[in-house]
Design an enzyme around this catalytic site. Structure first.
Site, PDB file in Angstrom:
ATOM      1  N   ASP A  33      -5.067  -8.972   1.939  1.00  0.00           N
ATOM      2  CA  ASP A  33      -4.533  -8.466   3.197  1.00  0.00           C
ATOM      3  C   ASP A  33      -3.710  -7.330   3.063  1.00  0.00           C
ATOM      4  OD1 ASP A  33      -4.258  -8.332   6.147  1.00  0.00           O
ATOM      5  OD2 ASP A  33      -2.237 -10.165   5.905  1.00  0.00           O
ATOM      6  N   GLU A  76      -9.244  -6.279   3.806  1.00  0.00           N
ATOM      7  CA  GLU A  76      -9.409  -6.125   5.337  1.00  0.00           C
ATOM      8  C   GLU A  76      -9.544  -4.743   5.325  1.00  0.00           C
ATOM      9  OE1 GLU A  76      -6.829  -8.352   8.318  1.00  0.00           O
ATOM     10  OE2 GLU A  76      -5.990  -6.344   8.533  1.00  0.00           O
ATOM     11  N   ASP A 100       0.254 -13.724   5.779  1.00  0.00           N
ATOM     12  CA  ASP A 100      -0.589 -12.672   5.109  1.00  0.00           C
ATOM     13  C   ASP A 100      -1.190 -13.324   4.118  1.00  0.00           C
ATOM     14  OD1 ASP A 100       1.002 -10.142   6.193  1.00  0.00           O
ATOM     15  OD2 ASP A 100       2.545 -11.585   5.627  1.00  0.00           O
TER      16      ASP A 100
END
Length: 179
Positions: free
Chosen positions: A7, A68, A141
């Protein structure tokens, strides 16, 4: 299959490693965050992210990396930092010959919770449940990185198999004599 989920972020880059296969129980192999000081020069921050991701790749030896996909945000400064951290993760994986797969936030949320509009608390709760953890990983996160790895195990492996089947079919068709 072992997947490292990333992330991306300049201040906090979530990292999560999950072992599993579609239809089989998932296991968390590791979770954490690579942090950089907000007041550090951008080049130094990117080097720290690179060193952190490389250490996770060395320690956990994943078969694939799920990152991501950067999406448009109103805050250009935030999206630029996210894109830069994302590029570092992709570069680290590419140097090792690891396949990199990008997943959108809504794709990850839908895979893990069943809804592409789930909030961070819902994602954290489902990650906790799916990985049989005592508590949601903190910060968010880290939970998001695990969700990325889970998404890839469940969705990405099927997509990869479909792409391989289509490529094999095209190869066979190309080798057939034309009438």
């Amino acid at each position: 299959m072992r997947v490292l989920g990333v992330d991306p972020g300049l201040t906090r880059c979530g990292i999560g490693v999950v072992d599993g296969a579609p239809g089989r129980p998932l296991t968390m192999a590791g979770v954490g965050v690579v942090r950089t000081p907000a007041d550090a020069e951008i080049g130094r921050r990117l080097v720290l992210i690179e060193e952190g991701i490389d250490a996770w790749l060395d320690r956990h030896r994943p078969e694939a990396v799920a990152v991501e996909r950067v999406f448009s945000q109103h805050n250009v400064r935030t999206v630029m930092g996210t894109a830069q951290a994302s590029a570092v993760a992709i570069l680290c994986a590419a140097r090792r010959g690891l396949p990199v797969h990008l997943h959108t936030p809504s794709e990850v949320k839908a895979a893990v919770t069943g809804s592409g509009r789930a909030d961070k608390a819902q994602v954290g709760a489902m990650v906790t449940r799916l990985l049989r953890l005592d508590a949601p990983p903190r910060p968010a996160d880290a939970a998001d990185a695990l969700a990325l790895a889970i998404c890839h195990i469940w969705r990405g492996t099927a997509t990869t198999r479909l792409q391989q089947a289509v490529a094999a079919h095209r190869t066979v068709r190309a080798q057939e004599p034309t009438p």
